[in-house]
Design a protein around this motif. Structure first.
Motif, PDB file in Angstrom:
ATOM      1  N   SER A 222      -5.337   4.105  10.095  1.00 25.03           N
ATOM      2  CA  SER A 222      -4.082   4.341   9.668  1.00 25.03           C
ATOM      3  C   SER A 222      -4.101   4.374   8.122  1.00 25.03           C
ATOM      4  N   LYS A 223      -3.083   5.308   7.526  1.00 20.29           N
ATOM      5  CA  LYS A 223      -3.032   5.458   5.970  1.00 20.29           C
ATOM      6  C   LYS A 223      -1.653   4.762   5.543  1.00 20.29           C
ATOM      7  N   VAL A 224      -1.598   4.114   4.350  1.00 17.47           N
ATOM      8  CA  VAL A 224      -0.501   3.651   3.634  1.00 17.47           C
ATOM      9  C   VAL A 224      -0.203   4.207   2.445  1.00 17.47           C
ATOM     10  N   THR A 225       0.959   4.365   2.184  1.00 22.39           N
ATOM     11  CA  THR A 225       1.307   5.248   0.916  1.00 22.39           C
ATOM     12  C   THR A 225       2.657   4.780   0.469  1.00 22.39           C
ATOM     13  N   ILE A 226       2.939   5.423  -0.781  1.00 22.65           N
ATOM     14  CA  ILE A 226       4.345   5.022  -1.127  1.00 22.65           C
ATOM     15  C   ILE A 226       4.739   6.476  -1.861  1.00 22.65           C
ATOM     16  N   SER A 227       6.077   6.624  -1.717  1.00 23.82           N
ATOM     17  CA  SER A 227       6.459   8.155  -2.319  1.00 23.82           C
ATOM     18  C   SER A 227       7.432   7.802  -3.659  1.00 23.82           C
ATOM     19  N   LEU A 228       6.840   8.363  -4.811  1.00 28.08           N
ATOM     20  CA  LEU A 228       7.383   8.196  -5.957  1.00 28.08           C
ATOM     21  C   LEU A 228       7.998   9.459  -6.346  1.00 28.08           C
ATOM     22  N   ASN A 229       9.262   9.496  -7.135  1.00 24.56           N
ATOM     23  CA  ASN A 229       9.789  10.596  -7.523  1.00 24.56           C
ATOM     24  C   ASN A 229       9.234  10.538  -9.142  1.00 24.56           C
ATOM     25  N   LEU A 230       8.124  10.954  -9.225  1.00 23.75           N
ATOM     26  CA  LEU A 230       7.487  10.821 -10.724  1.00 23.75           C
ATOM     27  C   LEU A 230       8.238  12.117 -11.589  1.00 23.75           C
ATOM     28  N   HIS A 231       8.335  11.772 -12.543  1.00 20.72           N
ATOM     29  CA  HIS A 231       9.247  12.558 -13.654  1.00 20.72           C
ATOM     30  C   HIS A 231       8.161  13.299 -14.471  1.00 20.72           C
ATOM     31  N   GLN A 232       7.985  14.796 -14.229  1.00 20.83           N
ATOM     32  CA  GLN A 232       7.112  15.462 -15.504  1.00 20.83           C
ATOM     33  C   GLN A 232       7.882  15.492 -16.719  1.00 20.83           C
ATOM     34  N   LYS A 285       5.371 -13.224 -11.939  1.00 14.66           N
ATOM     35  CA  LYS A 285       4.873 -14.493 -11.535  1.00 14.66           C
ATOM     36  C   LYS A 285       3.462 -14.258 -11.625  1.00 14.66           C
ATOM     37  N   PRO A 286       2.602 -15.366 -11.662  1.00  8.45           N
ATOM     38  CA  PRO A 286       0.964 -15.128 -11.770  1.00  8.45           C
ATOM     39  C   PRO A 286       0.706 -14.497 -10.442  1.00  8.45           C
ATOM     40  N   GLY A 287       0.037 -13.540 -10.231  1.00 14.07           N
ATOM     41  CA  GLY A 287      -0.437 -13.112  -8.935  1.00 14.07           C
ATOM     42  C   GLY A 287       0.405 -11.879  -8.585  1.00 14.07           C
ATOM     43  N   ASP A 288       1.472 -11.638  -9.141  1.00 17.24           N
ATOM     44  CA  ASP A 288       2.511 -10.593  -8.686  1.00 17.24           C
ATOM     45  C   ASP A 288       1.801  -9.121  -8.739  1.00 17.24           C
ATOM     46  N   GLU A 289       1.156  -8.847 -10.042  1.00 19.72           N
ATOM     47  CA  GLU A 289       0.667  -7.530 -10.536  1.00 19.72           C
ATOM     48  C   GLU A 289      -0.495  -7.227  -9.410  1.00 19.72           C
ATOM     49  N   GLN A 290      -1.147  -8.396  -9.227  1.00 18.25           N
ATOM     50  CA  GLN A 290      -2.560  -8.045  -8.099  1.00 18.25           C
ATOM     51  C   GLN A 290      -1.819  -8.032  -6.986  1.00 18.25           C
ATOM     52  N   ALA A 291      -0.731  -8.347  -6.438  1.00 14.98           N
ATOM     53  CA  ALA A 291      -0.265  -7.993  -4.946  1.00 14.98           C
ATOM     54  C   ALA A 291       0.302  -6.685  -5.110  1.00 14.98           C
ATOM     55  N   ILE A 292       1.054  -6.304  -5.974  1.00 14.50           N
ATOM     56  CA  ILE A 292       1.734  -4.824  -6.481  1.00 14.50           C
ATOM     57  C   ILE A 292       0.316  -4.120  -6.180  1.00 14.50           C
ATOM     58  N   GLY A 293      -0.589  -4.379  -6.799  1.00 18.60           N
ATOM     59  CA  GLY A 293      -1.801  -3.439  -6.862  1.00 18.60           C
ATOM     60  C   GLY A 293      -2.700  -3.222  -5.679  1.00 18.60           C
ATOM     61  N   ALA A 294      -2.432  -3.910  -4.687  1.00 19.73           N
ATOM     62  CA  ALA A 294      -2.974  -3.672  -3.190  1.00 19.73           C
ATOM     63  C   ALA A 294      -3.427  -2.296  -3.107  1.00 19.73           C
ATOM     64  N   PRO A 295      -4.480  -1.990  -2.934  1.00 21.99           N
ATOM     65  CA  PRO A 295      -4.868  -0.513  -2.766  1.00 21.99           C
ATOM     66  C   PRO A 295      -4.082   0.436  -1.763  1.00 21.99           C
ATOM     67  N   ILE A 296      -3.706   1.318  -2.018  1.00 21.76           N
ATOM     68  CA  ILE A 296      -3.239   2.405  -1.248  1.00 21.76           C
ATOM     69  C   ILE A 296      -4.006   3.516  -0.648  1.00 21.76           C
ATOM     70  N   ASP A 297      -3.779   4.137   0.331  1.00 25.64           N
ATOM     71  CA  ASP A 297      -4.676   5.298   0.834  1.00 25.64           C
ATOM     72  C   ASP A 297      -4.442   6.619   0.364  1.00 25.64           C
ATOM     73  N   LEU A 298      -3.084   6.717  -0.046  1.00 28.18           N
ATOM     74  CA  LEU A 298      -2.615   8.006  -0.476  1.00 28.18           C
ATOM     75  C   LEU A 298      -1.358   7.921  -1.256  1.00 28.18           C
ATOM     76  N   LEU A 299      -1.148   8.696  -2.245  1.00 25.99           N
ATOM     77  CA  LEU A 299      -0.071   8.469  -3.049  1.00 25.99           C
ATOM     78  C   LEU A 299       0.962   9.899  -2.726  1.00 25.99           C
ATOM     79  N   GLY A 300       2.145   9.530  -2.399  1.00 24.80           N
ATOM     80  CA  GLY A 300       3.265  10.646  -2.013  1.00 24.80           C
ATOM     81  C   GLY A 300       3.974  10.864  -3.350  1.00 24.80           C
ATOM     82  N   ILE A 301       4.094  12.099  -3.809  1.00 24.99           N
ATOM     83  CA  ILE A 301       4.874  12.428  -4.815  1.00 24.99           C
ATOM     84  C   ILE A 301       6.110  13.494  -4.522  1.00 24.99           C
ATOM     85  N   ASN A 302       7.298  13.114  -4.937  1.00 20.23           N
ATOM     86  CA  ASN A 302       8.445  13.899  -4.610  1.00 20.23           C
ATOM     87  C   ASN A 302       8.939  14.658  -5.958  1.00 20.23           C
ATOM     88  N   TYR A 303       8.794  15.779  -5.772  1.00 20.95           N
ATOM     89  CA  TYR A 303       9.079  16.828  -7.068  1.00 20.95           C
ATOM     90  C   TYR A 303      10.006  17.926  -6.970  1.00 20.95           C
TER      91      TYR A 303
END
Ligand code: GBH
Length: 482
Positions: A222-232, A285-303
């Protein structure tokens, strides 16, 4: 570009995924059926003055009852994938505790129907519809909501993981945080820079918790991703104030998410820009940034459109600055730490949203993200446009503007892929005309027209055009458009 000029088809990589996207509250309706409880969008849309014309998602496109027809249309148009979102309060009505089997059954029926039609389901866990009960306990500005989201991700994956292979945690957390809790033009309609920043962190943390839960629960393929509305983001000029404006918008619009999700933490300049609004030291909190940085398999971009900014007194300012773009009604800024920045509407063609049509923004965005994240595959999880579609006397909807928009953006995407970007798929926004948030039903993004009084679906010309793209895995030159 050379191939395009010679009229040769622009071929996409083998296996490229052609799809269309929707979101639960925008299409489902059935808001009180099978145990579903209200989300923040039910409350918001039923609050007078919040949504254009008092529109609500109570009925929407009635997809909850018409999904078989909608899947049949997707099949007819040769879509390979369908990106939909799961209504949290439908499958876990109080936002915590037991699941609703009746709510889950809807997504079992939908995904069964998709798989039988040979269409790959792509599920988004959260497209802005927090259970109202969790908002009543503080919503995204409180940390507990992130923990609840992680639990919800686990139960959704347990229930649907055997049939959904691609999972998106959040759709556009920038909108949830800064339009929901900053400018207040989206649900829950709260206005406070500190709360918006706290919401952003807890959305990030919720994403991290969800990634861990999904990877622990789903089959390894399976693949895990997040969709971000990245601003150009583009500066109006090279004047220092304009460059600083662009830097700030890039920080609060993009890096607040890409920093911790992809690059190890929140950037120092973002913290500095906003440290008068929130106490980052106690928030993270300590550990938050590591938790957020859990590797994802794909990055979704909304443009959709690029973001053109200047400082308050740019010498190049054409005097047409629109402070908050299309969401200009609120006096509260959705840009903490950058409240003085002016947003400009570039000259040139606009969509019905007032957004400029600029496919070079997609090329630049995909190229930049690709270079900044070697080895991370990308997917365009939303791109499309609203236009004033008219039902023509022949009973069809001729939407050459939408075809031209899609053609231009797919040509730009093809160019970015040719230059080395690893893009795996493209999802048109949207499959159907739908509830366009604060704009209600007044804006139509669909490739398929919906007549709201009857629910009748009519594919627009753009749907037929897009079917050819999917069928041939290629974009061909437009007849008579140049
Ligand atoms: C997406 O949002 C959504 O995922 C989708 O549900 C929606 O229907 C679709 O696009 C079309 O709108 O004016 O300062 O707030 C896109 C939302 C619109 C967010 C433009 C940023 C400009 C910044 N984006 N908006 S501001």
């Amino acid at each position: 570009a050379a191939a395009e000029q010679q009229g040769e088809p622009l071929r996409f990589p083998p296996g490229f995924l052609w799809g269309a996207a929707t979101a639960a509250y925008q299409i489902e309706g059935a808001v009180r059926e099978d145990g579903r409880t209200p989300s923040i969008w039910d409350t918001f849309s039923h609050t007078p003055g919040k949504v254009h014309a008092g529109d609500t998602g109570d009925l929407a496109t009635d997809h909850y009852h018409r999904f078989r027809q909608d899947v049949a249309l997707m099949r007819e148009f040769g879509l390979m994938a369908y990106r939909f979102s799961i209504s949290w309060s439908r499958v876990q009505p109080t936002g915590r505790g037991p699941v609703s089997e009746r709510g889950l059954d809807f997504y079992r029926r939908l995904t069964d129907e998709l798989l039988a039609a040979g269409i790959q389901p792509v599920a988004t866990l959260y497209h802005w519809d927090l259970p109202q009960e969790l908002e009543d306990q503080g919503g995204w500005p409180v940390r507990e909501t992130a923990e609840r989201f992680g639990e919800y991700a686990a139960l959704a994956a347990r229930a649907l993981g055997d049939r959904v292979a691609i999972w998106t945690t959040l759709n556009e957390p920038w909108c949830s945080a800064f339009l929901g809790y900053g400018s207040g033009v989206h649900a829950p309609g709260r206005t406070g820079a500190g709360d918006a920043l706290r919401a952003a962190h807890h959305l990030n943390l919720g994403h991290g918790r969800a990634v861990a839960a999904l990877h622990a629960t789903l089959p390894t393929s399976s693949k895990v991703t997040i969709s971000l509305n990245l601003h150009q983001v583009r500066a109006l000029s090279a004047a220092p104030a304009d460059l600083d404006a662009a830097r700030r918008i890039d920080a609060i619009g993009n890096q607040i998410f890409t920093g911790p999700i992809l690059h190890g933490g929140y950037p120092a300049d973002l913290r500095a820009d906003t440290d008068h609004l929130v106490d980052w030291g106690s928030l993270v909190k300590p550990g938050d940034e590591q938790a957020i940085g859990a590797p994802i398999d794909l990055l979704g971009i909304n443009y959709y459109t690029p973001t053109l900014v200047s400082g308050p007194q740019s010498p190049d300012s054409p005097g047409q600055a629109a402070r908050h773009d299309a969401h200009g009604e609120s006096e509260h800024s959705p840009w903490p730490g950058a409240e003085h920045v002016l947003f400009h509407r570039p000259s040139g063609e606009l969509t019905a949203m007032g957004w400029s049509i600029d496919p070079s923004g997609l090329y630049d965005l995909v190229s930049d993200v690709s270079q900044a994240n070697p080895g991370l595959p990308l997917m365009i999880t939303e791109n499309g446009a609203a236009f004033e579609d008219r039902l023509s006397p022949d009973g069809e909807i001729h939407d050459p503007e939408r075809i031209a928009y899609l053609h231009a953006h797919l040509t730009a995407l093809h160019r970015a892929i040719g230059a080395g970007a690893d893009v795996r798929g493209y999802f048109l926004w949207s499959l159907l005309d739908n509830f366009e948030w604060a704009y209600g039903y007044a804006k139509r993004f669909g490739a398929i027209h919906v007549d709201y009084p009857t629910g009748r679906r009519t594919p627009k010309d753009s749907a037929h055009w897009y079917a050819q793209v999917a069928r041939h895995n290629a974009v061909t030159a437009l007849p008579d458009q140049h």
